[in-house]
Design an enzyme around this catalytic site. Structure first.
Site, PDB file in Angstrom:
ATOM      1  N   GLY A   1      32.642  -5.122  23.678  1.00 46.52           N
ATOM      2  CA  GLY A   1      34.109  -3.851  23.743  1.00 46.52           C
ATOM      3  C   GLY A   1      34.955  -3.454  23.423  1.00 46.52           C
ATOM      4  O   GLY A   1      35.788  -3.358  24.299  1.00 46.52           O
TER       5      GLY A   1
ATOM      6  N   ASP B   1      20.473  -6.355  19.608  1.00 43.77           N
ATOM      7  CA  ASP B   1      21.289  -5.869  19.985  1.00 43.77           C
ATOM      8  C   ASP B   1      20.505  -5.852  21.763  1.00 43.77           C
ATOM      9  O   ASP B   1      19.267  -5.214  21.877  1.00 43.77           O
ATOM     10  CB  ASP B   1      21.839  -5.191  20.083  1.00 43.77           C
ATOM     11  CG  ASP B   1      22.670  -4.742  21.425  1.00 43.77           C
ATOM     12  OD1 ASP B   1      24.124  -3.639  21.426  1.00 43.77           O
ATOM     13  OD2 ASP B   1      23.417  -5.596  22.211  1.00 43.77           O
ATOM     14  N   SER B   2      21.345  -6.023  22.742  1.00 48.68           N
ATOM     15  CA  SER B   2      20.540  -5.860  24.576  1.00 48.68           C
ATOM     16  C   SER B   2      19.858  -4.821  24.973  1.00 48.68           C
ATOM     17  O   SER B   2      19.194  -4.562  25.604  1.00 48.68           O
ATOM     18  CB  SER B   2      20.879  -7.078  25.033  1.00 48.68           C
ATOM     19  OG  SER B   2      22.502  -6.120  25.556  1.00 48.68           O
ATOM     20  N   GLY B   3      20.404  -3.127  24.191  1.00 45.65           N
ATOM     21  CA  GLY B   3      20.186  -2.032  24.803  1.00 45.65           C
ATOM     22  C   GLY B   3      21.613  -1.218  25.457  1.00 45.65           C
ATOM     23  O   GLY B   3      21.447  -0.596  25.893  1.00 45.65           O
ATOM     24  N   GLY B   4      21.970  -2.379  26.300  1.00 47.15           N
ATOM     25  CA  GLY B   4      22.933  -1.553  26.754  1.00 47.15           C
ATOM     26  C   GLY B   4      24.404  -0.554  26.312  1.00 47.15           C
ATOM     27  O   GLY B   4      24.204   0.156  27.045  1.00 47.15           O
ATOM     28  N   PHE B   5      24.544  -1.182  25.422  1.00 45.06           N
ATOM     29  CA  PHE B   5      25.454  -0.580  24.767  1.00 45.06           C
ATOM     30  C   PHE B   5      25.014   0.739  24.167  1.00 45.06           C
ATOM     31  O   PHE B   5      25.537   1.962  24.710  1.00 45.06           O
ATOM     32  CB  PHE B   5      26.134  -1.088  23.079  1.00 45.06           C
ATOM     33  CG  PHE B   5      27.103  -0.229  22.677  1.00 45.06           C
ATOM     34  CD1 PHE B   5      26.079   0.604  21.492  1.00 45.06           C
ATOM     35  CD2 PHE B   5      28.440  -0.422  22.999  1.00 45.06           C
ATOM     36  CE1 PHE B   5      27.832   1.127  20.627  1.00 45.06           C
ATOM     37  CE2 PHE B   5      29.196   0.632  22.096  1.00 45.06           C
ATOM     38  CZ  PHE B   5      28.936   1.454  20.872  1.00 45.06           C
TER      39      PHE B   5
ATOM     40  N   HIS C   1      24.556   0.322  -1.784  1.00 39.94           N
ATOM     41  CA  HIS C   1      26.131   0.211  -2.462  1.00 39.94           C
ATOM     42  C   HIS C   1      27.180  -0.232  -1.424  1.00 39.94           C
ATOM     43  O   HIS C   1      27.836  -1.121  -1.438  1.00 39.94           O
ATOM     44  CB  HIS C   1      26.864   1.247  -3.651  1.00 39.94           C
ATOM     45  CG  HIS C   1      28.387   0.622  -3.596  1.00 39.94           C
ATOM     46  ND1 HIS C   1      28.814   0.668  -4.630  1.00 39.94           N
ATOM     47  CD2 HIS C   1      29.256   1.341  -2.822  1.00 39.94           C
ATOM     48  CE1 HIS C   1      29.980  -0.053  -4.803  1.00 39.94           C
ATOM     49  NE2 HIS C   1      30.154   0.266  -3.503  1.00 39.94           N
TER      50      HIS C   1
ATOM     51  N   ASP D   1      24.926  -5.840  29.109  1.00 44.75           N
ATOM     52  CA  ASP D   1      25.747  -6.056  28.967  1.00 44.75           C
ATOM     53  C   ASP D   1      26.626  -4.754  29.235  1.00 44.75           C
ATOM     54  O   ASP D   1      25.676  -3.591  28.993  1.00 44.75           O
ATOM     55  CB  ASP D   1      26.925  -6.785  28.245  1.00 44.75           C
ATOM     56  CG  ASP D   1      26.625  -5.915  26.423  1.00 44.75           C
ATOM     57  OD1 ASP D   1      25.643  -5.491  26.905  1.00 44.75           O
ATOM     58  OD2 ASP D   1      28.093  -6.320  26.502  1.00 44.75           O
TER      59      ASP D   1
ATOM     60  N   CYS E   1      32.314  -3.687  -9.370  1.00 43.08           N
ATOM     61  CA  CYS E   1      31.424  -3.568  -8.393  1.00 43.08           C
ATOM     62  C   CYS E   1      30.221  -3.731  -9.547  1.00 43.08           C
ATOM     63  O   CYS E   1      30.129  -3.051  -9.977  1.00 43.08           O
ATOM     64  CB  CYS E   1      30.714  -2.260  -7.748  1.00 43.08           C
ATOM     65  SG  CYS E   1      29.057  -3.278  -6.371  1.00 43.08           S
TER      66      CYS E   1
ATOM     67  N   CYS F   1      27.046  -4.453  -8.666  1.00 43.82           N
ATOM     68  CA  CYS F   1      25.740  -4.192  -7.576  1.00 43.82           C
ATOM     69  C   CYS F   1      24.517  -3.417  -8.449  1.00 43.82           C
ATOM     70  O   CYS F   1      24.723  -2.971  -9.779  1.00 43.82           O
ATOM     71  CB  CYS F   1      25.291  -3.499  -6.719  1.00 43.82           C
ATOM     72  SG  CYS F   1      25.959  -1.424  -6.825  1.00 43.82           S
TER      73      CYS F   1
ATOM     74  N   GLN G   1      33.238  -9.515  27.922  1.00 45.37           N
ATOM     75  CA  GLN G   1      33.878  -8.314  28.175  1.00 45.37           C
ATOM     76  C   GLN G   1      35.235  -7.995  28.644  1.00 45.37           C
ATOM     77  O   GLN G   1      36.089  -9.624  28.561  1.00 45.37           O
ATOM     78  CB  GLN G   1      32.579  -7.102  28.882  1.00 45.37           C
ATOM     79  CG  GLN G   1      31.862  -6.896  28.155  1.00 45.37           C
ATOM     80  CD  GLN G   1      31.452  -6.103  27.499  1.00 45.37           C
ATOM     81  OE1 GLN G   1      32.927  -5.450  27.294  1.00 45.37           O
ATOM     82  NE2 GLN G   1      30.597  -5.824  26.525  1.00 45.37           N
TER      83      GLN G   1
ATOM     84  N   CYS H   1      25.653   0.448  -9.447  1.00 43.89           N
ATOM     85  CA  CYS H   1      26.677  -0.147 -10.034  1.00 43.89           C
ATOM     86  C   CYS H   1      26.427   0.276 -12.177  1.00 43.89           C
ATOM     87  O   CYS H   1      27.388   0.140 -12.264  1.00 43.89           O
ATOM     88  CB  CYS H   1      28.142  -0.713  -9.391  1.00 43.89           C
ATOM     89  SG  CYS H   1      28.786  -0.094  -8.162  1.00 43.89           S
TER      90      CYS H   1
HETATM   91  N1  LIG Z   1      25.333  -5.364  23.799  1.00 41.00           N
HETATM   92  C1  LIG Z   1      26.621  -4.898  23.652  1.00 41.00           C
HETATM   93  N2  LIG Z   1      26.731  -3.863  21.882  1.00 41.00           N
HETATM   94  C2  LIG Z   1      27.769  -3.549  21.245  1.00 41.00           C
HETATM   95  C3  LIG Z   1      27.439  -2.877  20.254  1.00 41.00           C
HETATM   96  C4  LIG Z   1      26.691  -2.470  19.665  1.00 41.00           C
HETATM   97  C5  LIG Z   1      26.089  -3.919  18.708  1.00 41.00           C
HETATM   98  N3  LIG Z   1      25.594  -3.082  17.090  1.00 41.00           N
HETATM   99  C6  LIG Z   1      24.476  -2.850  17.774  1.00 41.00           C
HETATM  100  C7  LIG Z   1      23.356  -2.892  16.812  1.00 41.00           C
HETATM  101  C8  LIG Z   1      21.747  -2.614  16.995  1.00 41.00           C
HETATM  102  C9  LIG Z   1      21.166  -1.447  16.942  1.00 41.00           C
HETATM  103  C10 LIG Z   1      22.059  -0.401  17.017  1.00 41.00           C
HETATM  104  C11 LIG Z   1      23.922  -1.215  15.807  1.00 41.00           C
HETATM  105  C12 LIG Z   1      29.551  -1.799  19.780  1.00 41.00           C
HETATM  106  N4  LIG Z   1      28.753  -1.270  18.196  1.00 41.00           N
HETATM  107  C13 LIG Z   1      30.862  -0.952  19.182  1.00 41.00           C
HETATM  108  N5  LIG Z   1      31.236  -0.322  18.017  1.00 41.00           N
HETATM  109  C14 LIG Z   1      30.705   0.148  16.413  1.00 41.00           C
HETATM  110  C15 LIG Z   1      31.416   2.058  16.786  1.00 41.00           C
HETATM  111  C16 LIG Z   1      30.958   2.355  15.715  1.00 41.00           C
HETATM  112  C17 LIG Z   1      29.640   3.367  15.690  1.00 41.00           C
HETATM  113  C18 LIG Z   1      29.196   3.988  14.598  1.00 41.00           C
HETATM  114  C19 LIG Z   1      29.775   4.140  13.384  1.00 41.00           C
HETATM  115  C20 LIG Z   1      30.790   2.558  13.366  1.00 41.00           C
HETATM  116  C21 LIG Z   1      31.479   2.371  13.991  1.00 41.00           C
HETATM  117  N6  LIG Z   1      31.169  -1.797  19.776  1.00 41.00           N
HETATM  118  C22 LIG Z   1      30.178  -2.351  20.609  1.00 41.00           C
HETATM  119  C23 LIG Z   1      30.507  -3.326  21.612  1.00 41.00           C
HETATM  120  C24 LIG Z   1      29.221  -3.693  22.193  1.00 41.00           C
HETATM  121  C25 LIG Z   1      29.140  -4.663  23.322  1.00 41.00           C
HETATM  122  O1  LIG Z   1      29.999  -4.276  23.747  1.00 41.00           O
HETATM  123  N7  LIG Z   1      27.571  -4.291  23.802  1.00 41.00           N
HETATM  124 ZN   LIG Z   2      27.996  -1.312  -6.371  1.00 47.15          ZN
END
Ligand SMILES: Nc1nc2c(CCNCC3CCCC3)c3[nH]c(NCCc4ccccc4)nc3cc2c(=O)[nH]1
Ligand SMILES: [Zn+2]
Length: 376
Positions: free
Chosen positions: A220, A96-100, A339, A150, A308, A310, A193, A313
């Site tokens: 988003g 992932d690009s780091g924006g989030f 698991h 993004d 399961c 796995c 988005q 289990c």
């Molecule tokens: N670039 C970008 N990344 C997003 C992410 C990160 C996705 N995982 C990246 C991995 C790479 C390394 C970290 C994660 C998202 N994660 C979520 N929801 C997670 C919600 C959640 C959080 C914690 C527990 C359960 C649910 N919505 C997201 C929207 C975006 C988005 O628009 N743009």
């Molecule tokens: Zn299991």
């Protein structure tokens, strides 16, 4: 004409739901879709070895620009020969690009046309991340699939704010393409988005599809919106995405959302949920969630989930795992993480089989009934 690094092969479409069965080909191997991708934020899927991940059938894992930029630093990973070598994983990697992560981990941030100013969530230092910087880091990491830089706006967001954000994210996507150093070795996915606004999702998709990325993500979402909002957004967004390219729904990892996303045309999913809840002893089972620390499991010598097969289990009981988790024994974390990851990876295997048999709708109803989801 060199072979493009990422190619989507559509195998068939489920006659009952329209869900797709496909294969994504990458420089580090292929994987079938719909697929759940385990998350390895700091270059490790917490407590899992590469052998564990291969044994459970994982063909692709995720890692992250923001985290690896801060620790150990993208230069060190580059000197190690890239992330595959550094973490001894020879299958596909998506970063992932780091924006989030900037928005979810760091406060004191300001977004400008150039990029995002924020503070290092570990030591408070001032930092700056831009489309070019995010591309440079992912280039150093050597991931097979990179994500465009993004902005993932909060939910809910005003229409006017969302419109400006979508337009900037489209301009950032173009800057990512220009900064893409190895288009024949690393695929770059655009991220659509627009929040819950159909007009803005259309505009974002139009902008990004015109830039001809090898794959697209729906961003988003999974940011606190109700499930029916997510499903509605998917219903009008996935048809805007090219059918001959992979569709990735970011941050989605609960069983019901994976099935409902696949039915709406999504091929790839990721979420930290399964490994995160595993660490406090919450397990996904075919009869719903199970909190293994609960006293009622103290003398329960059966498996976490009798349906399961796995490693956890087949070899350990609820009583034993409850004991380990209550005593903070790290082996307990391995057993619960294994698991939960296996549960979702295996769920997607069953989803793919249901698509082959044109019965994903029936599969959804059966699964929701047993798991305890309501069936709207
Ligand atoms: N670039 C970008 N990344 C997003 C992410 C990160 C996705 N995982 C990246 C991995 C790479 C390394 C970290 C994660 C998202 N994660 C979520 N929801 C997670 C919600 C959640 C959080 C914690 C527990 C359960 C649910 N919505 C997201 C929207 C975006 C988005 O628009 N743009
Ligand atoms: Zn299991």
């Amino acid at each position: 004409m060199s072979t493009l690094p990422i190619r989507y092969e559509l195998i068939k479409t489920c006659k009952q739901t329209g869900a797709r069965l496909g294969i994504v080909h990458t420089p580090h191997g292929s994987f079938e879709t719909p697929v759940f991708m385990p998350v390895g934020t700091l270059a490790t899927v917490k407590t899992m070895s590469p052998e564990d991940l291969k044994e459970m059938g994982a063909g692709i894992i995720l890692s992250n620009t923001y985290h690896l930029w801060l620790r150990p630093g993208n230069e060190i990973v580059k000197e190690a020969g890239g992330l595959h070598k550094f973490m001894n994983w020879d299958r596909a990697i998506l970063t992932d690009s780091g924006g989030f992560q900037v928005f979810s981990l760091s406060d004191m941030r300001t977004i400008e046309e150039e990029g995002v100013h924020f503070r290092n969530h570990l030591n408070g230092d001032k930092l700056f991340l831009s489309p070019e910087k995010a591309m440079q880091i992912q280039n150093d990491l050597g991931s097979d699939i990179m994500m465009a830089f993004d902005e993932c706006p909060p939910y809910p967001a005003e229409y006017d704010y969302m419109k400006k954000s979508v337009e900037r994210t489209s301009r950032w996507a173009e800057r990512c393409l220009k900064a893409h150093k190895r288009p024949n070795e690393q695929g770059l996915f655009g991220i659509i988005q627009g929040g819950e606004y159909e007009e803005l999702r259309k505009q974002s998709a139009k902008d990004l599809v015109s830039l001809d990325f090898p794959g697209y993500a729906v961003g988003g979402l999974s940011v606190g919106e109700p499930k029916d909002v997510m499903n509605r957004v998917l219903e009008f967004t996935t048809p805007l995405m090219p059918a001959h390219k992979p569709r990735y729904l970011m941050g989605v990892g609960s069983p019901d959302s994976l099935i409902d996303g696949a039915i709406r045309g999504i091929d790839m999913f990721d979420c930290v949920l399964p490994t995160r809840i595993a660490r406090n002893g919450t397990l996904m089972t075919s009869e719903g969630r199970l909190v293994v620390k609960n006293a009622k499991y103290a003398r329960d010598f059966g498996p976490l989930d009798e349906h399961c097969d796995c490693y956890t289990c087949r070899n350990y009981s609820r009583a034993y795992i409850r004991h380990l988790i209550k005593c903070d024994e790290t082996f307990g974390l391995r057993l619960t993480s294994y698991h939960n990851l296996y549960f979702l990876v295996n769920l997607m295997k069953n989803v793919r089989q249901a698509i082959r048999e044109d019965r994903l709708g029936d599969f959804r109803d059966e699964f929701f009934e047993k798991y305890g989801f309501n069936k709207p």
